[in-house]
Scaffold this active site. Structure first.
Site, PDB file in Angstrom:
ATOM      1  CD  GLU A 106      -7.988  -3.946  -0.468  1.00 55.24           C
ATOM      2  OE1 GLU A 106      -6.849  -3.590  -0.769  1.00 55.24           O
ATOM      3  OE2 GLU A 106      -8.212  -4.821   0.383  1.00 55.24           O
TER       4      GLU A 106
ATOM      5  CG  HIS B 133      -1.968  -1.123   1.156  1.00 56.14           C
ATOM      6  ND1 HIS B 133      -2.398  -1.719   0.003  1.00 56.14           N
ATOM      7  CD2 HIS B 133      -2.649  -1.757   2.165  1.00 56.14           C
ATOM      8  CE1 HIS B 133      -3.288  -2.660   0.279  1.00 56.14           C
ATOM      9  NE2 HIS B 133      -3.457  -2.719   1.577  1.00 56.14           N
TER      10      HIS B 133
ATOM     11  CG  HIS C 250      -7.844  -1.036   2.675  1.00 53.17           C
ATOM     12  ND1 HIS C 250      -8.524  -1.934   3.465  1.00 53.17           N
ATOM     13  CD2 HIS C 250      -6.699  -1.651   2.317  1.00 53.17           C
ATOM     14  CE1 HIS C 250      -7.797  -3.037   3.574  1.00 53.17           C
ATOM     15  NE2 HIS C 250      -6.691  -2.894   2.883  1.00 53.17           N
TER      16      HIS C 250
HETATM   17  C1  GLA Z   1      -4.831  -5.556   2.231  1.00 52.13           C
HETATM   18  C2  GLA Z   1      -3.893  -6.698   2.238  1.00 52.13           C
HETATM   19  C3  GLA Z   1      -4.013  -7.466   3.507  1.00 52.13           C
HETATM   20  C4  GLA Z   1      -3.862  -6.570   4.708  1.00 52.13           C
HETATM   21  C5  GLA Z   1      -4.829  -5.445   4.632  1.00 52.13           C
HETATM   22  C6  GLA Z   1      -4.636  -4.458   5.744  1.00 52.13           C
HETATM   23  O1  GLA Z   1      -6.110  -5.906   1.943  1.00 52.13           O
HETATM   24  O2  GLA Z   1      -4.071  -7.531   1.134  1.00 52.13           O
HETATM   25  O3  GLA Z   1      -3.062  -8.476   3.526  1.00 52.13           O
HETATM   26  O4  GLA Z   1      -2.558  -6.069   4.749  1.00 52.13           O
HETATM   27  O5  GLA Z   1      -4.686  -4.775   3.404  1.00 52.13           O
HETATM   28  O6  GLA Z   1      -4.608  -5.048   7.001  1.00 52.13           O
END
Ligand code: GLA
Length: 340
Positions: A305, A96, A167
């Site tokens: 997402e 991210h 997210h």
């Molecule tokens: C995303 C990732 C997960 C986790 C979340 C946040 O969806 O794919 O593995 O890191 O973000 O907790």
């Protein structure tokens, strides 16, 4: 700069957004008695989003994610023969956009009308290791058919990579004390991208057919999630996978649908992106104290997402995430609410 909360409203929806991280703090949908029910996890106050105890392990509640949503292997990629190193904040990978990603930035915000919020930011060349000055505009808008549309646009002055998403953590029951294991999910995808034990995509595109990854017909999320004999569920600690959408960029076709049998509420997702990360809240562990003082339990929300596939910069034959000067990055995600 000051933390601010903006409210978008129409007949059906009311959405609260923070200029910090463009965080969607609340999505209120109307139930059959016209009462507003909040269907996303998060905090009650803006200050909680920057509290030191959450800043490090903040689960990205409702935030805009950039410059690259999801993971890049060892935070490294080569573009036009030059190697770039990004922050390694997750099993040695860049997740991210790193710890100082777009979710932590204060965005400029303007609200042209009651249904629209325009957020913009300029990320300087080299920020978090990414090449090019990136000018990004994200527009949240409500439509009369009960939908929230998120439009992402970006331009660069040097060749770079971009993969923006949001997210939001949905629990359609509106009750963060309960899990989403009874929510029924449909994913319009025949294939997904398997991961290794560090959540890194292996490069394989695998069929869902005959596996617990298959959501082509509505299935309760909890029906197979603990089947750790299936290696992918063990590697993901449950569902935490990118699905290769059959829609292939056609935003008029539904990419995903969630149905909560208790409340009857539905969520449909539409996008021009080739993929969607389905994350079942496997890292929520009862330690984060959210709205109304609730300690969010394991799998008390799910994320859908919209995105390009994880680690695309290192997977030559996957859809490209490269953006060059003069080109416009454009991505759209529509979250459409309803009841059945
Ligand atoms: C995303 C990732 C997960 C986790 C979340 C946040 O969806 O794919 O593995 O890191 O973000 O907790």
């Amino acid at each position: 700069m000051e933390l601010k909360e903006y409210i978008l409203k129409n007949e059906c929806l009311e959405i609260h957004v923070c200029n910090l991280g463009g965080i969607i703090k609340n999505i209120f949908v109307r139930d059959c008695r016209w009462k507003l029910v909040d269907v996303v996890l998060g905090f009650d106050t803006l200050e909680q989003y920057i509290a030191p105890e959450y800043r490090k392990n903040y689960p990205y509640f409702g935030a805009l994610i950039g410059r690259y949503g999801n993971r890049i292997n060892q935070g490294r990629f080569i573009l036009d023969g030059q190697e770039y190193q990004l922050p390694q904040n997750n099993y040695g990978h860049c997740l991210h956009g790193g710890d100082t990603g777009f979710h932590h930035r204060i965005w400029d915000a303007t609200q042209p009308n009651a249904q629209t919020l325009v957020l913009s930011c300029v990320s300087p060349d080299g920020e978090a290791g990414f090449p090019g000055t990136l000018k990004t505009t994200v527009t949240y808008s409500l439509s009369d058919d009960n939908a929230l549309q998120i439009n992402y646009e970006a331009e660069t002055d040097k060749p770079t990579i971009v993969n923006l998403t949001n997210h939001a953590y949905f629990n359609l029951s509106g009750d963060g004390k309960t899990t989403i294991l009874d929510h029924q999910l449909t994913l319009n995808a025949d294939y997904y991208t398997p991961v290794d034990s560090t959540f890194m995509t292996t490069g394989e595109i695998a069929p869902v057919e005959g596996t617990p990854m298959d959501f082509r017909t509505a299935t309760a999320i909890g029906a197979r999630i603990d089947n750790y004999d299936f290696e992918q569920l063990k590697n993901g600690h449950g569902y935490d996978h990118n699905y290769v959408l059959n829609t292939q960029g056609d935003i008029s076709q539904v990419a995903a649908k969630v149905y909560d049998p208790k409340s009857g509420r539905t969520l449909e997702v539409y996008t021009n992106e080739p993929g969607i990360q389905f994350y079942a809240g496997n890292f929520l562990d009862g330690t984060v104290k959210g709205k109304h003082g609730i300690y969010y339990p394991l799998r008390s929300a799910l994320c859908l997402e919209t995105q390009h596939y994880p680690d695309s910069p290192n997977k030559a034959d996957w859809p490209s995430v490269v953006v060059r000067p003069g080109e416009k990055y454009h991505s759209t995600c529509i979250y459409k609410f309803g009841a059945e």
